[in-house]
Write an enzyme that holds these catalytic residues in place. Structure first.
Site, PDB file in Angstrom:
ATOM      1  N   ARG A   1      33.132  -9.151   1.076  1.00  0.00           N
ATOM      2  CA  ARG A   1      33.462  -8.130   2.063  1.00  0.00           C
ATOM      3  C   ARG A   1      34.573  -8.589   3.003  1.00  0.00           C
ATOM      4  O   ARG A   1      35.324  -7.773   3.522  1.00  0.00           O
ATOM      5  CB  ARG A   1      32.222  -7.774   2.891  1.00  0.00           C
ATOM      6  CG  ARG A   1      31.147  -7.035   2.112  1.00  0.00           C
ATOM      7  CD  ARG A   1      29.963  -6.703   3.003  1.00  0.00           C
ATOM      8  NE  ARG A   1      28.947  -5.938   2.274  1.00  0.00           N
ATOM      9  CZ  ARG A   1      27.782  -5.583   2.791  1.00  0.00           C
ATOM     10  NH1 ARG A   1      27.474  -5.934   4.044  1.00  0.00           N
ATOM     11  NH2 ARG A   1      26.910  -4.895   2.072  1.00  0.00           N
TER      12      ARG A   1
ATOM     13  N   GLU B   1      29.517  -7.486  -7.625  1.00  0.00           N
ATOM     14  CA  GLU B   1      28.544  -6.470  -8.006  1.00  0.00           C
ATOM     15  C   GLU B   1      27.863  -6.810  -9.334  1.00  0.00           C
ATOM     16  O   GLU B   1      26.663  -6.569  -9.497  1.00  0.00           O
ATOM     17  CB  GLU B   1      29.211  -5.095  -8.078  1.00  0.00           C
ATOM     18  CG  GLU B   1      29.609  -4.523  -6.734  1.00  0.00           C
ATOM     19  CD  GLU B   1      28.429  -4.282  -5.800  1.00  0.00           C
ATOM     20  OE1 GLU B   1      27.284  -4.181  -6.283  1.00  0.00           O
ATOM     21  OE2 GLU B   1      28.648  -4.210  -4.584  1.00  0.00           O
TER      22      GLU B   1
ATOM     23  N   TYR C   1      26.913   2.838 -11.232  1.00  0.00           N
ATOM     24  CA  TYR C   1      26.782   2.183  -9.932  1.00  0.00           C
ATOM     25  C   TYR C   1      27.963   1.254  -9.653  1.00  0.00           C
ATOM     26  O   TYR C   1      28.590   1.324  -8.595  1.00  0.00           O
ATOM     27  CB  TYR C   1      25.474   1.397  -9.847  1.00  0.00           C
ATOM     28  CG  TYR C   1      25.447   0.478  -8.652  1.00  0.00           C
ATOM     29  CD1 TYR C   1      25.184   0.987  -7.390  1.00  0.00           C
ATOM     30  CD2 TYR C   1      25.740  -0.876  -8.770  1.00  0.00           C
ATOM     31  CE1 TYR C   1      25.209   0.172  -6.271  1.00  0.00           C
ATOM     32  CE2 TYR C   1      25.769  -1.699  -7.660  1.00  0.00           C
ATOM     33  CZ  TYR C   1      25.496  -1.174  -6.414  1.00  0.00           C
ATOM     34  OH  TYR C   1      25.543  -1.990  -5.313  1.00  0.00           O
TER      35      TYR C   1
ATOM     36  N   ASP D   1      21.990   2.652  -6.617  1.00  0.00           N
ATOM     37  CA  ASP D   1      21.117   1.689  -7.297  1.00  0.00           C
ATOM     38  C   ASP D   1      19.694   1.867  -6.788  1.00  0.00           C
ATOM     39  O   ASP D   1      19.376   2.870  -6.126  1.00  0.00           O
ATOM     40  CB  ASP D   1      21.618   0.256  -7.066  1.00  0.00           C
ATOM     41  CG  ASP D   1      21.516  -0.178  -5.612  1.00  0.00           C
ATOM     42  OD1 ASP D   1      21.196   0.671  -4.738  1.00  0.00           O
ATOM     43  OD2 ASP D   1      21.742  -1.380  -5.338  1.00  0.00           O
TER      44      ASP D   1
ATOM     45  N   CYS E   1      10.779   1.059  10.120  1.00  0.00           N
ATOM     46  CA  CYS E   1      11.265   2.399  10.463  1.00  0.00           C
ATOM     47  C   CYS E   1      11.839   2.482  11.868  1.00  0.00           C
ATOM     48  O   CYS E   1      12.769   3.272  12.112  1.00  0.00           O
ATOM     49  CB  CYS E   1      10.129   3.408  10.306  1.00  0.00           C
ATOM     50  SG  CYS E   1       9.618   3.642   8.585  1.00  0.00           S
TER      51      CYS E   1
ATOM     52  N   CYS F   1      13.798  11.290   9.000  1.00  0.00           N
ATOM     53  CA  CYS F   1      13.316  10.851   7.687  1.00  0.00           C
ATOM     54  C   CYS F   1      11.993  11.543   7.352  1.00  0.00           C
ATOM     55  O   CYS F   1      11.009  11.437   8.105  1.00  0.00           O
ATOM     56  CB  CYS F   1      13.125   9.337   7.696  1.00  0.00           C
ATOM     57  SG  CYS F   1      12.365   8.695   6.183  1.00  0.00           S
TER      58      CYS F   1
END
Length: 356
Positions: A29, A41, A124, A142, A204, A213
């Site tokens: 990155r 990947e 993907y 994915d 969460c 959500c």
């Protein structure tokens, strides 16, 4: 617009804001190119980030460009991949690098149709490359993304079903923003890895989707995503022989196609042999046991097969079959033995220390 897409569209802005604060700092990155994105990947398939990091660094040092990978010595390539597993990934990397070098002058193609046609690249990986390296608005879906999407939308579709995967991908394509598509896909990856966890309670309260959500609102986190029952793995029983002759160990190369193609392995036969049957097998190979050192058991899980292995470590005299290679310590440093035989390789190191 259906309800699922509407839910997912709500995610973009808070997700990118969350990513700006929480993104993982990773070498592919920090220096972005199609080549680096592609290699990372492929390495990350079925493999944890922490395991990939040292492999990626060594790989880039050895093969800094697609041209270098295309021209790589196959034995060196497989040795660098040793321990990552799923070795067909490395072979497909080189095949694709040779196509990119030969057909595209070393420049990675920039369309979905061209990239997905390369060996080892599916939906993907194509989405990851095109969004991260080329800024194109193409989803990368994915297992992490499927889990996040199923929970946010409250979908009870089986995420392992191919038709449903295509539907989720279509939803993600509609919902992803036009700006920062690469960061959006990477943010979903990070969210699935760090917050919307696959095992145990998802975090969460830390999630940018916590206010909308569906799984959180209905307390369905433990029920989603829905996964159909996987097919039982076929079990194969093997007896593995770790045969020592002075500083040499017997190895042979696997066939050019199939499981673990062209990698090096220890001699083995089907079934579970007791010591008497193992001695008969050694005689069939023209070998005389000098000293039986150890009996051990090991297991290795492949995608569709499980190996249950009984192993014998012993010193022998004789040559064995013509296709065997008696490799000394230096040569073994160059030959890739898959992690499926890792327990036996460890025993060679232990035995070697004991004999020194």
């Amino acid at each position: 617009m259906n309800d699922e897409i509407a839910k997912l569209k709500q995610l973009a802005a808070p997700l990118l804001a969350w990513y700006d604060e929480n993104r993982r700092v990773l070498p592919w990155r920090e220096e972005v190119s199609a080549y680096r994105t592609w290699v990372s990947e492929i390495m990350l398939q079925q493999t944890r980030v922490t395991a990939v990091l040292p492999y990626f660094a060594r790989f880039m040092a050895a093969f800094p460009s697609v041209e270098a990978l295309a021209a790589a010595d196959t034995e060196q390539l497989m040795k660098l991949w040793e321990g990552l597993g799923y070795y067909s990934r490395a072979r497909n990397l080189q095949k694709a690098a040779q196509i990119v070098t030969g057909q595209y002058g070393g420049q990675f193609p920039g369309t979905y149709e061209e990239i997905v046609a390369l060996p080892g690249i599916g939906d993907y990986t194509a989405g990851a490359i095109l969004s991260i390296a080329f800024g194109q608005r193409i989803p990368a879906v994915d297992g992490n993304v499927l889990r996040v999407a199923a929970r946010i939308t409250g979908s009870r579709l089986d995420v392992l079903d191919g038709k449903n995967k295509k539907l989720f991908r279509a939803w993600m394509a509609e919902a992803m923003p036009a700006d920062r598509p690469g960061e959006y896909n990477q943010a979903l990856m990070d969210l699935g890895a760090a917050v919307c966890l696959p095992h145990g309670e998802p975090l969460c309260d830390n999630c940018p989707a916590r206010d909308f959500c569906a799984a959180r609102q209905a307390s369905w986190q433990g029920e989603l995503p829905v996964r159909g029952k996987k097919k039982e793995k076929r079990v194969e029983y093997l007896t593995v022989f770790v045969l020592l002759r002075e500083d040499e160990v017997a190895l042979l190369q696997r066939p050019k196609t199939g499981l673990l193609a062209l990698l090096w392995e220890y001699p083995h036969v089907p079934g579970t042999l007791d010591e008497r049957a193992a001695a008969v097998q050694l005689a069939d190979w023209g070998l005389t046991p000098h000293r039986w050192l150890k009996k051990l058991n090991a297991r290795h899980e492949f995608t569709h097969i499980r190996w249950e292995m009984t192993g014998y470590v012993l010193e022998v005299q004789g040559e064995g079959p013509a296709d065997w290679r008696w490799a000394d310590r230096e040569e073994r440093q160059r030959l890739a033995v898959p992690s499926a035989f890792g327990r036996f390789t460890e025993e060679i190191h232990t035995t070697g220390k004991e004999r020194e």
